[in-house]
Design an enzyme around this catalytic site. Structure first.
Site, PDB file in Angstrom:
ATOM      1  N   GLY A 664       0.820  -1.225   0.000  1.00  0.00           N
ATOM      2  CA  GLY A 664       0.000   0.000   0.000  1.00  0.00           C
ATOM      3  C   GLY A 664       0.841   1.257   0.000  1.00  0.00           C
ATOM      4  O   GLY A 664       0.403   2.325   0.415  1.00  0.00           O
ATOM      5  N   ASP A 678       4.403  11.866  -9.672  1.00  0.00           N
ATOM      6  CA  ASP A 678       4.016  12.143  -8.287  1.00  0.00           C
ATOM      7  C   ASP A 678       5.004  13.131  -7.648  1.00  0.00           C
ATOM      8  O   ASP A 678       4.613  14.092  -6.995  1.00  0.00           O
ATOM      9  CB  ASP A 678       3.970  10.809  -7.528  1.00  0.00           C
ATOM     10  CG  ASP A 678       3.602  10.994  -6.087  1.00  0.00           C
ATOM     11  OD1 ASP A 678       2.515  11.552  -5.836  1.00  0.00           O
ATOM     12  OD2 ASP A 678       4.402  10.625  -5.203  1.00  0.00           O
ATOM     13  N   LYS A 682       4.488  17.130  -6.459  1.00  0.00           N
ATOM     14  CA  LYS A 682       4.871  17.648  -5.145  1.00  0.00           C
ATOM     15  C   LYS A 682       5.793  18.867  -5.294  1.00  0.00           C
ATOM     16  O   LYS A 682       5.695  19.826  -4.532  1.00  0.00           O
ATOM     17  CB  LYS A 682       5.549  16.545  -4.330  1.00  0.00           C
ATOM     18  CG  LYS A 682       4.536  15.503  -3.849  1.00  0.00           C
ATOM     19  CD  LYS A 682       5.209  14.283  -3.271  1.00  0.00           C
ATOM     20  CE  LYS A 682       4.168  13.291  -2.788  1.00  0.00           C
ATOM     21  NZ  LYS A 682       4.735  11.957  -2.563  1.00  0.00           N
TER      22      LYS A 682
END
Ligand code: ADP
Ligand code: ASP
Ligand code: MG
Length: 803
Positions: A664, A678, A682
């Site tokens: 996860g 990703d 950021k």
């Protein structure tokens, strides 16, 4: 001296069946400590209504009146059977005889098609006759020396339109003459006689008044009204789930609340209590141990507002005309005429000009009132001095009551602003002459919404949040589990009232009026037959009656972020770990902030970078205090951190990716991490936080997708140099943004990361030779959900500060 009497009254709700009779008897006997006790009883619940309906049915020549009576008779006989009375036979015969007498009377009504007032009064009082005889017989069966008193023999009243005037002197004399020699007396509530000896009643809900009248006649210092709720609530608990029991009320406060619709006690109950200084207790037969409400001469003034109530089925009449200006006595003439025809004027509005007089009357009096006004002012109307007599139906009066109102500033403001915020328009306003109530006429269909809104303005902490969670994946699910364990504690110790009122995923949703319990939310959600509907969900969470609403977007959906602006504009706060919004086009980014500012709402997203680590907060603190950012560099992806930290030479890149996914630690789609997107998002988010106006294409991103062999080669050569590879995001002093693999010697802070750690180094003017470093686990459901939770608490404290 014999001890004084104590009086108890049981309402119909407390006498619904044999089981409830036993409970009532037990209460009477257990509360008793040697003093004589009088018990005043109402009819069994629903009986008075059914009796009145049967008269009306007979008058309308509906044969069903007989069935109605039969059902009533059956219900009473069943209760007698259920109570296993010793003299069941005699009581059954009495009741059957009564029913037969009523049938005879109603036969006459049928034939004449006339239900006279006198007949209605006579028939409707039977519920109390039966009910009290049942209780008396049960007490006797229990070995008690009980006596039964038919109040019509003692209580003499003069009927008025909505009330009665007690003839105290005659009633006292009659009581002395008829009072049985006993110390346990069961008395019929509701009924009485006129001076001419005709059966009458104290009008609907009048048993409460019977109780205080008998307390006065018997010289009792207190009377306890037993009902089906824990006391007088701050608002009708059926309409306002947040209502609380008011521990102490003054007689006047109780009377005002009752007058304006708090059905729990009849407003007239208070006058015998005031005259004789009788303490009135309201208690719950279902929970006798609950303290209840005490009503006496005074109440604590430190709580300026005690409660709210609503009177429904009102009509607003507005009399308007230039001829009314300056003519003394117009109001006097108007209200005198209405009084003469027994129209009860519930509220008179203070008109701002002398052009108009506005008042509210019950719907049942509407036509008579209008007609009376027109007749009284026929001449003025003809001369054109009064132009309109307007009638607005479908109205409701809501009232706020409290003795301390006059001494406290800002009360009226709060009342009206709560109504305004809930979008409720006010048609007329009045402040009672006693200055212990403010009332407003609104449309009836908005009554519950209005009550909830004003109740929450006065009773709920400003840190009460209506929460909706969208997305029940790893983060949303973990957040809900974390909330479940903390909610009670936060409420008790910090006054933060977090109410999760809705949970939705893409398939189903669950909604709760007050709040979901969160115990079995997963099962509840998967069993829910309610299909997910975002609009319904949002509207439910954004409840007008709760001080604040917040949506938690725990998804990674770009589509959802498109709604953010409209949510903020609706007044909803937003908290999210979803980066899609902040990393989207700059114009949308700016608009969102502008909307939040305009509507004074919060948009919180600390978990956009570094999960639960304080990275955005830290950067914002630096920027806002005037520090200059020279360089930000960091391992910003928990996923990539985990992957590179786990590459020990004995495993392949794709194996480690797979492992991270199953733990996860990746985005729902791992390619988002591997593509570097990703990290790029950021970087954009941090750069914008610094004030740089950058779009996504400003970031130079190195993708790792399909680069297994290149990565393997890079790792090998790094290992030969005793270095490690890290995927790092950088914002340099020129505002260049890049994301890619870099090699670091083993003693570098970036080289020493473990697990899914994030690390961010802020090199600034103040933190120059030694950059400020924030480091810790930067991915995983527990820490991310905790970061969202922390945003929620931050929001609560921001909102609390607004109070
Ligand atoms: P009883 O049969 O005991 O006389 P009622 O039905 O007349 O009972 O009155 C009790 C009911 O009054 C409660 O069940 C409640 O729903 C209603 N009610 C309305 N307003 C209030 C209030 N402010 N506080 C308590 N109860 C209220
Ligand atoms: N039974 C009467 C009524 O329903 C009186 C009362 O219950 O107070 O109105
Ligand atoms: Mg009642």
């Amino acid at each position: 001296m014999t001890p004084a009497w104590t009086v108890h009254k049981f309402g119909g709700t407390s006498l619904a069946d044999a089981y409830r009779y036993r409970a009532a008897a037990e209460i009477v006997l257990s509360q008793r400590s040697g003093e004589p006790v009088a018990v005043v009883v109402s009819a069994m619940s629903g009986v008075t209504n059914a009796l009145i309906e049967s008269v009306n049915l007979a008058a309308a020549q509906h044969a069903s009146y007989l069935e109605k009576l039969q059902a009533l008779q059956d219900r009473h006989l069943e209760t007698i059977a259920g109570l296993q009375l010793q003299n069941a036979q005699t009581l059954t015969e009495t009741l059957v005889a009564d029913f037969n007498a009523i049938k005879e009377v109603l036969r006459g009504v049928w034939i004449t098609k006339l239900a006279s007032e006198r007949i209605i009064e006579f028939v409707s009082g039977h519920g109390e006759l039966w009910s009290s005889q049942l209780l008396h017989a049960y007490l006797e069966s229990q070995g008690q020396r009980s006596a039964w008193l038919d109040a019509r023999k003692v209580l003499v009243v003069e009927p008025q339109t909505n009330s009665v005037a007690v003839d105290w002197q005659i009633s006292k004399q009659k009581l002395q003459a008829h009072q049985p020699e006993t110390d346990l007396l069961v008395i019929t509530g509701y009924i009485a006689s006129t001076r001419d000896g005709v059966a009458t009643t104290l009008k609907r809900n009048g048993s409460d008044l019977s109780a205080s009248i008998f307390a006065a006649l018997l010289g009792a210092p207190s009377v306890t009204i037993w009902t089906d709720v824990d006391g007088v609530f701050s608002a009708d608990p059926r309409r306002v789930p947040d209502a609380v029991v008011i521990p102490e009320l003054s007689y006047q406060e109780a009377a005002e609340l009752a007058y304006f619709g708090a059905k729990v006690i009849h407003p007239n109950t208070m006058s015998p209590a005031i005259a004789n200084d009788i303490t009135v207790w309201i208690k719950n037969t279902f929970r006798p141990e609950a303290r209840g409400t005490r009503i006496s001469a005074s109440s604590p003034k430190d709580v300026p507002i005690k409660g709210f109530a609503a009177v429904e089925d009102m009509v607003l009449i507005n009399v308007e005309g230039t001829g009314m200006i300056g003519i003394p006595g117009v109001a006097h003439k108007l209200f005198g005429a209405l009084r003469a025809v027994d129209v009860s004027v519930v509220m008179i509005s203070q008109a701002s000009s002398e052009h108009s007089i506005c008042f509210a009357v019950p719907l049942t009096h509407a036509e008579l009132a209008k007609q009376t006004v027109e007749e009284t002012f026929a001449v003025e109307i003809q001369r054109g001095e009064i132009q309109t007599v307007d009638l607005t139906a479908g109205c409701c009066i809501i009232a706020m009551v409290g003795d301390g109102m006059i001494e406290t500033l800002g009360i009226a403001g709060k009342f009206f602003s709560a109504l305004g915020k809930a979008g409720i328009s006010v048609r007329a306003i009045a402040q009672g002459s006693s200055e212990r109530n403010i009332s407003a006429v609104i449309e009836q269909h908005e009554a519950t919404k209005a009550l909830r809104a004003i109740h929450s303005a006065f009773y709920l902490s400003n840190q009460t949040l209506s929460i909706g969670v969208i997305g029940t994946g790893l983060i949303g699910g973990t957040l809900l589990d974390q909330l479940r364990t903390r909610i009670e504690e936060l409420k008790r110790h910090r006054g933060i009232d977090l109410r999760v009122r809705g949970i939705t995923n893409s398939r189903q949703m669950i909604l709760a009026d007050r709040h979901l319990t969160l115990e079995g939310w997963r099962d509840e959600l998967s069993a829910s037959s309610r299909k997910a509907d975002l609009e319904d969900f949002i509207n439910h969470v954004n409840a007008a009656h709760l001080p604040h609403a917040v949506l938690i977007d725990a998804t990674a959906s770009a589509e959802l972020t498109e709604h953010y602006e409209s949510w903020l504009a609706k007044g909803i706060n937003i908290i999210t770990p979803n980066k899609k919004s902040n990393a989207g086009p700059l114009s949308a980014y700016r608009r969102l902030r502008e909307t939040a500012r305009q509507h004074q709402r919060y948009f919180l997203y600390e978990t956009n970078v570094g999960a639960g680590l304080p990275i955005i907060q830290t950067l914002r603190g630096l920027v806002e205090t005037g520090d200059q950012i020279i360089k930000i560099e960091g391992v910003l992806s928990g996923t990539l951190s985990y992957i590179f930290n786990s590459l020990d030479g004995g495993n392949t890149f794709s194996e480690v990716v797979h492992e991270a996914h199953s733990l996860g630690l990746t985005e729902p789609d791992p390619r988002e991490d591997l593509s570097g997107m990703d990290v790029a998002r950021k970087l954009i988010i941090l750069a914008r936080e610094m004030g740089l106006e950058v779009e996504m294409d400003a970031v130079q991103v190195e993708s790792l997708v399909g680069e297994d062999s290149r990565i393997a080669a890079l790792l090998n050569s790094a290992r030969e140099r005793s270095e490690v590879i890290r995927y790092v995001g950088t914002i340099d002093s020129n505002g260049n943004l890049s994301a890619g693999m870099r090699s670091y010697p083993l003693d570098h802070p970036f080289a020493r990361l473990t697990g899914s750690d994030n690390i961010v180094s802020f090199q600034t003017a103040r933190y120059n030779s030694q950059p400020m470093i924030v480091r810790g686990p930067g991915a995983g459901p527990e820490v991310t959900a905790a970061g969202v939770f922390a945003d929620l608490l931050r929001l609560a404290s921001f909102l609390g500060a607004h109070q």
